[in-house]
Design an enzyme around this catalytic site. Structure first.
Site, mmCIF file in Angstrom:
data_model
loop_
_atom_site.group_PDB
_atom_site.id
_atom_site.type_symbol
_atom_site.label_atom_id
_atom_site.label_comp_id
_atom_site.label_asym_id
_atom_site.label_seq_id
_atom_site.Cartn_x
_atom_site.Cartn_y
_atom_site.Cartn_z
ATOM 1 N N LYS A 476 47.808 28.351 81.044
ATOM 2 C CA LYS A 476 47.855 29.541 80.423
ATOM 3 C C LYS A 476 48.799 29.995 80.941
ATOM 4 O O LYS A 476 48.761 29.795 82.658
ATOM 5 C CB LYS A 476 47.288 30.393 79.619
ATOM 6 C CG LYS A 476 46.190 30.493 80.427
ATOM 7 C CD LYS A 476 44.686 31.596 79.654
ATOM 8 C CE LYS A 476 44.468 32.194 80.819
ATOM 9 N NZ LYS A 476 42.464 31.948 80.259
ATOM 10 N N TYR A 702 63.345 52.015 102.879
ATOM 11 C CA TYR A 702 63.785 53.141 102.367
ATOM 12 C C TYR A 702 62.414 54.369 103.084
ATOM 13 O O TYR A 702 61.974 53.985 103.560
ATOM 14 C CB TYR A 702 62.781 53.061 101.097
ATOM 15 C CG TYR A 702 64.236 51.706 100.360
ATOM 16 C CD1 TYR A 702 65.267 52.641 99.984
ATOM 17 C CD2 TYR A 702 63.879 50.654 100.067
ATOM 18 C CE1 TYR A 702 66.664 51.768 99.404
ATOM 19 C CE2 TYR A 702 64.714 49.651 99.000
ATOM 20 C CZ TYR A 702 66.289 50.748 98.272
ATOM 21 O OH TYR A 702 66.881 50.542 98.172
HETATM 22 C C1 LIG Z 1 41.402 32.050 81.242
HETATM 23 C C2 LIG Z 1 40.661 32.005 80.533
HETATM 24 C C3 LIG Z 1 39.763 30.615 81.274
HETATM 25 C C4 LIG Z 1 39.296 30.204 82.255
HETATM 26 O O1 LIG Z 1 39.422 30.904 82.823
HETATM 27 P P1 LIG Z 1 39.248 30.839 85.366
HETATM 28 O O2 LIG Z 1 38.448 31.858 84.760
HETATM 29 O O3 LIG Z 1 40.310 31.173 84.976
HETATM 30 O O4 LIG Z 1 38.122 29.380 84.637
HETATM 31 C C5 LIG Z 1 38.663 30.678 80.442
HETATM 32 N N1 LIG Z 1 38.688 30.355 78.525
HETATM 33 C C6 LIG Z 1 39.547 31.474 78.345
HETATM 34 C C7 LIG Z 1 39.166 32.311 76.743
HETATM 35 C C8 LIG Z 1 40.454 32.215 79.149
HETATM 36 O O5 LIG Z 1 40.997 32.782 78.530
#
Ligand SMILES: *Cc1c(COP(=O)(O)O)cnc(C)c1O
Length: 807
Positions: A476, A702
């Protein structure tokens, strides 16, 4: 080249077959596009895999002869399997025996750094005088050396091979295969120190390479520390006149002038590099050429045109959806095959194009080998450039140009789109000019993604899985900021079972890029249901409302048993069915034959925090109870999964049928112990745009937040908060790395730029800057702002160009 009878009689004492089928090559990789009926496949096992498992795949490619520790004949009909106790040793034995057939001299190169550069440079420098076999890329391991030596042929007049070791008792096997006449020891640094008690032990292991060599080449000081320097040593030095070759150096604007003093003559030459490593590598090459009695003038001429060695194949984004693989500095058979394999593994949605120049070896033998090789790959178009390469007969659509200039003027390359293009040419053809035309506008800031490190991390987590447990990898948010499609492709190639994305459009992008692995969508919005079905994405269902709406969408298109994933809320309170609604849910599900529950999942709220162990255990318990209720009602078995990366480390007993890997793949762990086992995936790099000299009292940026106390050098770097560099990292809270030294960020981080203090660092405009990577790490930056590495990583803006490479 090898007959089956010969291989069998060398590797086994029992029942030698009379089959003298002849092979043209040896393979250990079932993914190579060059496997065919003329291949013998050595089924090597590794820490995480069983070699015999690849026999089936290689057999599909036409391979019929195998060397294996396990007999697979029953499983794949019509193949020959030679059983040996140890496949690696068998491969090495074959290589050593092959080497012994040739009287040619071999130059073997070992050392901590620079092996590949010295090898490639010697190849470049000696090619006019010898027909050379060399290790492809950095093939220097126990397997790599064997495969390199096995490429030796009658025509060769010199071999140049690398030998790399990482612990004791490894060099002897390499020495037996190489049987070198000349050994070059580049240096002994701390690289790979972990496998040795101390540097002296490392030296004595490396020294095994040259016990029987006629000549040993290296820097005088390297040997002086550890050993007695005898007749066989031919050494160079910058400071010690006891060395046979005494070198003085003078740095000029873009070159280094080297004055070389031998016992008979002094001459000088110009090296087109100024960095220390290049000067050292060149010193090894010059000394080797002197040892081979090559004329001073020739040495000087060739050294003056030494090319930059491109150590890895990198993919660059081009115009019109082109993916460009830049291999524009060498053209030889072995590296062509490696590059073609790399090309083959790019997106299946992109057609494959090859641009190839003349080779250094332009004989009929090489020509027929190239033709054979090209035949193995599915190329949509081939362009050849040069004189000799006109003769190559490709099967695909082919065009020929006499010169690079003629090709650059032609329409052909301006019409290419939606393709992976491999640019493979000898140095003198200057194919980088092709690259310039095809590449997207260059940014000075890039996020480099090391795909080899990613694979390492993937294998690390795979090794934690119990047998049969499936793996979903979360890609993702653009692969946690690292690049969605490229990473998904690598994961597909490495056979992960599932990918996870947050939104439907992320999944659609992956499908459009040709990814066919099952994909779960965490947040399937009802407006995207039709797309989800069209692209065969699998939604997470977290409420009755979503369940009914998605069932309706599938009904509309007449789908049945459409795979969905049911989310249970066991304590995170984000998305999911409450545990007490699961009985109703089970009932409801039996009424919707349009849907099939492929898996049931939940998410841990604090898997990285061991103070919350009892809460997490309660989540796992609730999950188990809920899945039990569901499974009782549903006839089909589903997978259960609750672990993310830190869950996998801290609660390995809760793996059930699948786990969901995220942040760990990208090289970031929640504990130091875990971190030490991962490799760095992303390195954010930029350059120095300008350097200013400030007098005491002058200010930077700045609101004048930095005031120079004394004379200060300030470098401006073209990266700012719009690229994802947080403002809290400015004002001397953070730093960047320039020439391996920290340069504090002074003043506020601006939208597109930041300034650093480089008073203590010798640097120039245009020099490289590391914003994060091995140092500083993403975690270090996150910590300074009381946030988490996830936020920093996913916050790197899409305007920062991603470059993917393999080591
Ligand atoms: C992002 C996510 C993961 C992975 O988590 P990590 O801590 O990056 O390993 C697993 N399950 C769900 C539902 C997620 O949203």
């Amino acid at each position: 080249m090898f007959s089956w009878k010969e291989i069998c009689s060398l590797l086994t004492k029992t029942e030698i077959p009379t089959d003298d089928f002849l092979f043209t090559h040896i393979s250990t990789d079932s993914r190579s596009g060059n496997n065919n009926e003329k291949t013998v496949f050595f089924a090597l096992s590794g820490p995480n895999f069983n070699g015999a498992d690849f026999i089936g795949k290689a057999a599909e490619q036409g391979v019929r002869y195998f060397v294996s520790e396990q007999d697979y004949r029953g499983k794949v009909p019509g193949i020959q399997v030679l059983l040996v106790p140890n496949v690696l040793q068998a491969l090495q034995k074959l290589a050593a025996s092959h080497r012994a057939k040739f009287a040619l001299p071999v130059i073997a190169i070992t050392g901590s750094n620079g092996k590949t550069v010295v090898k490639e440079w010697l190849y470049y420098l000696l090619s006019p005088d010898y027909y050379i076999a060399k290790s492809p890329k950095s093939y220097n391991s126990q397997v790599g050396v064997a495969l390199s030596v096995l490429t030796l042929e009658q025509q060769h007049t010199l071999g140049i091979f690398e030998a790399g070791i990482s612990t004791t008792n490894e060099m002897q096997a390499l020495a037996d295969m190489l049987q070198p006449e000349i050994a070059v020891l580049t240096n002994i640094y701390s690289a790979h120190d972990a496998g040795f008690e101390n540097r002296a032990q490392k030296f004595s292991e490396k020294a095994k390479l040259y016990t029987s060599a006629r000549l040993v080449i290296g820097e005088y000081e390297t040997f002086e520390q550890f050993t007695k320097i005898d007749q066989r040593f031919y050494t160079w030095s910058f400071s010690n006149t006891s060395a046979q070759i005494y070198i003085q150096k003078e740095e000029l604007a873009h070159t280094t002038r080297l004055e070389i003093q031998t016992n008979s003559k002094t001459f000088s030459l110009s090296l087109p590099f100024t960095d220390g490593a290049s000067i050292q590598n060149a010193a090894h090459c010059i000394t080797t050429m002197l040892a081979l009695k090559i004329d001073f003038q020739i040495i000087a001429n060739r050294i003056s045109s030494l090319p930059q060695v491109n150590m890895r194949l990198s993919i660059k984004n081009g115009v019109r959806n082109l993916q460009i693989i830049d291999d524009s500095y060498s053209a030889d058979l072995q590296s062509l095959q490696i590059a073609l394999d790399f090309l083959k593994n790019q997106s299946s949605a992109l057609k494959k194009i090859l641009v190839l120049s003349d080779f250094a070896e332009s004989d009929a033998h090489t020509l027929s080998k190239i033709e054979q090789l090209l035949h193995q790959y599915d190329l949509a178009e081939i362009v050849t450039v040069g004189e000799w390469s006109r003769e190559i007969k490709g099967t695909a659509l082919r065009k020929h140009f006499e010169t690079t200039a003629a090709f650059l003027q032609d329409e052909t390359l301006r019409n290419w789109s939606d393709a992976s293009v491999l640019i493979k040419g000898a140095r003198k053809f200057e194919f980088e000019k092709i690259l310039k035309i095809l590449e997207q506008q260059k940014h000075e800031t890039v996020l480099e993604i090391n795909l080899s490190a990613l694979t390492h991390n993937l294998n690390h987590y795979k090794s934690k899985l119990k047998p049969g447990v499936k793996l979903m990898v979360m890609v993702k948010a653009f692969g946690y900021g690292n690049g969605g499609e490229e990473i998904a492709r690598l994961l597909e190639f490495n056979k992960v079972d599932y990918l996870g994305v947050a939104f439907a459009d992320e999944g659609v992008k992956l499908r459009q890029a040709g990814i066919s692995v099952p994909i779960m969508v965490l947040n399937p919005e009802s407006t995207a249901f039709d797309e989800i079905i069209q692209y065969q994405l699998e939604p997470e269902i977290y409420s009755f409302r979503a369940l009914n709406a998605f069932a309706e969408a599938t009904r509309k298109v007449g789908a049945t048993a459409y795979p969905v994933h049911v989310k249970i809320d066991t304590g995170m309170h984000r998305l999911g069915f409450a545990p007490d609604s699961v009985a109703d849910l089970a009932q409801e599900l039996t009424n919707v034959p349009e849907l099939e529950v492929r898996s049931v999942l939940s998410h841990l709220a604090a898997s990285d925090d061991l103070n919350e162990r009892s809460f997490t255990e309660q989540q796992i318990e609730r999950f188990l109870q809920a899945t039990e209720v569901l499974q009782k009602q549903l006839s089909k078995k589903f997978y259960r999964h609750i672990l993310n990366t830190s869950g996998l480390i801290n609660y390995p007993e809760a793996q059930f049928e699948m786990v969901r890997l995220g942040i760990g793949l990208y090289g970031l762990a929640s504990s130091d112990e875990e971190q030490n086992q991962l490799e760095t995936v992303g390195t954010l790099k930029s350059i120095i745009s300008q350097i200013h000299e400030l007098q005491a009292g002058e200010t930077v940026g700045y609101n004048r937040r930095f005031k120079a106390k004394e004379k200060t050098s300030i470098a401006t770097i073209p990266i700012g908060y719009a690229d994802g560099i947080p403002r809290f990292w400015g004002n001397e809270n953070g730093y960047v790395i320039i020439h391996e030294q920290p340069a504090p960020i002074v003043g506020s981080v601006c939208m597109d730029m930041l300034m650093v203090d480089v008073s203590a660092i010798a640097c120039r405009e245009g020099d490289a800057v590391i914003v994060f990577g091995k140092r500083p790490t993403v975690q270090e930056i996150a910590k300074a702002g009381s946030t988490i590495s996830y936020e920093i990583l996913t916050g790197i803006s899409q305007r920062v160009k991603r470059i993917f490479f393999r080591e």
